[in-house]
Write a protein that holds these residues in place. Structure first.
Motif, PDB file in Angstrom:
ATOM      1  N   UNK A 231       1.161 -25.783  50.380  1.00  0.00           N
ATOM      2  CA  UNK A 231       0.285 -24.855  49.673  1.00  0.00           C
ATOM      3  C   UNK A 231      -0.979 -25.563  49.195  1.00  0.00           C
ATOM      4  N   UNK A 232      -0.788 -26.767  48.594  1.00  0.00           N
ATOM      5  CA  UNK A 232      -1.936 -27.538  48.107  1.00  0.00           C
ATOM      6  C   UNK A 232      -2.865 -27.905  49.264  1.00  0.00           C
ATOM      7  N   UNK A 233      -2.269 -28.300  50.388  1.00  0.00           N
ATOM      8  CA  UNK A 233      -3.056 -28.712  51.542  1.00  0.00           C
ATOM      9  C   UNK A 233      -3.913 -27.573  52.072  1.00  0.00           C
ATOM     10  N   UNK A 234      -3.448 -26.345  51.926  1.00  0.00           N
ATOM     11  CA  UNK A 234      -4.188 -25.180  52.438  1.00  0.00           C
ATOM     12  C   UNK A 234      -5.265 -24.679  51.476  1.00  0.00           C
ATOM     13  N   UNK A 235      -5.299 -25.197  50.244  1.00  0.00           N
ATOM     14  CA  UNK A 235      -6.301 -24.743  49.280  1.00  0.00           C
ATOM     15  C   UNK A 235      -7.698 -25.166  49.728  1.00  0.00           C
ATOM     16  N   UNK A 236      -8.669 -24.299  49.548  1.00  0.00           N
ATOM     17  CA  UNK A 236     -10.047 -24.584  49.929  1.00  0.00           C
ATOM     18  C   UNK A 236     -10.953 -24.474  48.698  1.00  0.00           C
ATOM     19  N   UNK A 237     -11.839 -25.442  48.554  1.00  0.00           N
ATOM     20  CA  UNK A 237     -12.796 -25.444  47.455  1.00  0.00           C
ATOM     21  C   UNK A 237     -14.205 -25.630  48.035  1.00  0.00           C
ATOM     22  N   UNK A 238     -15.239 -25.232  47.277  1.00  0.00           N
ATOM     23  CA  UNK A 238     -16.625 -25.399  47.770  1.00  0.00           C
ATOM     24  C   UNK A 238     -16.975 -26.881  47.958  1.00  0.00           C
ATOM     25  N   UNK A 239     -17.940 -27.128  48.811  1.00  0.00           N
ATOM     26  CA  UNK A 239     -18.482 -28.481  49.054  1.00  0.00           C
ATOM     27  C   UNK A 239     -17.403 -29.475  49.486  1.00  0.00           C
ATOM     28  N   UNK A 240     -16.512 -29.005  50.358  1.00  0.00           N
ATOM     29  CA  UNK A 240     -15.440 -29.862  50.880  1.00  0.00           C
ATOM     30  C   UNK A 240     -14.536 -30.427  49.783  1.00  0.00           C
TER      31      UNK A 240
END
Length: 636
Positions: A231-240
């Motif tokens: 789940x953590x690995x699939x999280x996406x945040x702005x600016x990489x």
């Protein structure tokens, strides 16, 4: 100051008013300029501090949310496991009851086999889970992973805690019809250790059977952990941006770079130094959470080294930490935008300052010309004085450098003298022995050749010592691959004459194992350890005096041991023997490089470890006590 200089000063005073006017104009200009520059710098610093502060709060909030999610999942592990086990057993019960109800006319033995066969191949929980069946007489009906035990009695079966597992399960089912039970059992992949297992069991009334299943709590928790990490690995945040996770051994559990997941930080090389990972782990374990600043080798998106600040928080129950960070260049980009706005205003103020300066300069131009002449003369005078001072300071610096160099040479000579004391003593004793044997007519050619060889070996060692001390602490020391056996043989060539003279027998059983490092420094270490053993053996009054040298391989490391029979190290001092300046000898008897330096060489120059313990043993049916030195080195 002489009269001539005083006259010059008087002339300068005549021009003081115009000079003062120019100074005032300059100071005013500078004041306006500096005031604007300070405001600009303060604004720039404030923006940077606020951005860093805000980003720290953001990444802390994001990491804390993930932490609470992990905490919630961990707390619900047992309930989730119980629900899963109960649902599986109910499924098995339904299958068994359907087979029974649809085939009641068949013989019971046939029905039992049909039910067992139907449940035998069913697997779940990543193929770890299976069903088992026991009757109320404690006989095993179904055990897919140990089919050979089917038909046997488990009445007396006990787990690692001494609990009668099957008896307790049957008692629960008899009184409650169904229920949970925890015990210990072997894993299919590990038949030597029993692990905690939670099971759910249900009464199958037609045959008075217990149908159940179980799951190793550790395995189920690892599944939960893997699910969270995915789940953590699939999280996406702005600016990489991304959340990373490592276990307390420094292994990456999740990261934006998929290719380093599963690697140790030493292999992954995501940060410039591995100390960053050590700091992150220590911060998480000791403080619970905190911020660290470091250099990441490749920032995602640009693959360049970049300074990064991360917030890390430890989750001790899973021996792991999670973290998230932001990059210095992102801060600079934000600051740069504000900086451009400030620059526009700053340039407007500079134009006003420049205008004021031009006006004052035009008014005072004539006075400035005269003033410049005076100042030029004074400048030439001061320039000469400054040059004289610089020449004096340069000579002083050269003197200090020479004194420092001589001090360093003196220190080096002291070190070499300390290192040479033992070989020179050996040369003296060997040459004296030759002379004595010659005088009494017992000097054989063989004795003469051996003695000359020992003197040559010691002389070469003395020569090598100079070069070794010169480069001792240099980073450019050349490391080579060499044999442990060669090191011991080279050492014994140097120290054997004294050992023989003292009636000390050396039992050398070293093997030809290859290691990598600084060979000459290991020779120094072994010489020091053998000399220490020799000194202790000289103190005791016993006929048999031994030094045993051995080597072997253990856990992909070379183990080198040196053991004597001198009675061991007193308990009250054994824990201090590696401390600097600690000795049990008189100053005049100090030789070698000392145990403190020995440990420094082994740990810092050879990437190994050293330990000294008292060891009791038998040799030739006699009991001895001595100090045993154990050195661990790299195996090539």
């Amino acid at each position: 100051m002489n009269i001539k200089n005083e006259d010059k000063i008087i002339r300068i005073i005549k021009y003081a008013p115009p000079i003062l006017a120019i100074i005032i104009s300059i100071l005013l200009s500078i004041s306006l300029y500096l005031n604007n520059e300070v405001n600009f710098k303060n604004q720039e610093k404030f923006i940077e501090q606020e951005y860093i502060k805000n980003n720290k709060e953001i990444i802390k909030s994001q990491v804390d949310r993930i932490y609470h999610l992990i905490q919630k999942e961990q707390h619900s592990t047992e309930n989730n496991l119980k629900t899963s086990l109960k649902n599986r057993v109910n499924e098995a019960y339904s299958i068994a009851m359907n087979i029974y109800n649809e085939n009641k006319e068949l013989d019971n033995n046939i029905l039992k086999k049909m039910i067992s066969d139907a449940l035998r191949e069913i697997r779940f929980n990543n193929k770890r889970g299976y069903f088992f069946i026991y009757n109320f007489d404690h006989e095993c009906i179904l055990l897919p992973l140990a089919k050979e035990l089917e038909g046997t009695s488990f009445y007396n079966y006990q787990d690692a805690n001494g609990a009668y597992v099957i008896r307790n399960i049957i008692d629960i089912v008899k009184t409650q019809k169904e229920g949970f039970y925890q015990w210990k059992y072997y894993k299919p992949s590990d038949k030597k250790k029993q692990y905690k297992k939670l099971g759910f069991n249900k009464h199958f009334e037609p045959f008075n059977w217990v149908i159940g299943t179980g799951e190793y709590i550790e395995d189920f928790e690892n599944d939960q952990k893997a699910k969270i990490l995915n789940f953590i690995s699939d999280l996406k945040y702005p600016n990489n941006g991304y959340i990373f996770a490592l276990d307390y051994n420094g292994n990456y559990l999740t990261h934006i770079k998929k290719d380093i997941i599963g690697l140790n930080s030493l292999e992954a090389k995501d940060t410039r130094t591995n100390q960053t990972i050590i700091d992150a782990i220590n911060t998480s374990k000791n403080n619970g959470s905190g911020y660290i600043t470091y250099i990441q080798n490749k920032k995602p998106g640009i693959d360049m080294p970049m300074k990064k600040t991360s917030y890390v928080r430890g989750f001790d129950k899973w021996d792991m930490l999670i973290g998230k960070g932001f990059y210095e260049d992102d801060v600079k980009q934000r600051v740069e935008k504000e900086k451009n706005l400030l620059k526009e205003k700053f340039h407007e103020d500079l134009e006003q300052i420049f205008l004021i300066t031009i006006i004052f300069s035009l008014v005072l131009l004539i006075l400035s010309i005269n003033l410049s002449r005076v100042l030029k003369n004074k400048f030439d005078s001061y320039k000469k004085e400054i040059n004289d001072k610089l020449e004096y300071i340069t000579k002083q610096n050269e003197t200090l450098a020479h004194q420092s160099k001589m001090a360093a040479i003196g220190s080096m000579i002291n070190n070499i003298a300390h290192q040479w004391r033992q070989p020179l003593s050996m040369i003296l004793s060997t040459s004296t022995g030759i002379e004595l044997k010659k005088e009494i007519g017992v000097l054989s050619d063989d004795d003469f050749k051996k003695s000359i060889k020992h003197i040559n070996d010691a002389t070469r060692y003395l020569s090598n010592t100079i070069e070794d001390f010169r480069t001792y602490f240099s980073k450019n020391k050349e490391k080579i691959e060499f044999s442990i056996k060669d090191v011991i043989e080279a050492t014994l060539n140097i120290v054997n004459p004294q050992l023989i003279y003292k009636n000390i027998i050396v039992k050398n059983n070293t093997k030809d194992f290859q290691t990598y490092g600084l060979k000459n420094e290991l020779i120094q270490v072994v010489i020091n350890l053998i000399n220490n053993a020799k000194d202790e053996l000289e103190k005791i009054d016993q006929e048999e005096k031994y030094i045993f040298i051995d080597s072997y391989i253990e856990n992909q490391e070379i183990i080198l041991t040196i053991l004597d029979n001198a009675g061991g190290v007193p308990k009250e001092i054994i824990e201090h023997i590696f401390e600097p300046y600690f000795t049990t000898k008189h100053q005049s008897q100090g030789t070698g490089i000392g145990l403190y330096m020995t440990e420094e060489i082994i740990t810092k120059h050879l990437n190994g470890s050293i330990d000294i313990k008292n060891h009791e043993y038998y040799y030739n049916d006699k009991k001895f006590l001595g100090a045993k030195v154990t050195i661990k080195l790299i195996l090539v």
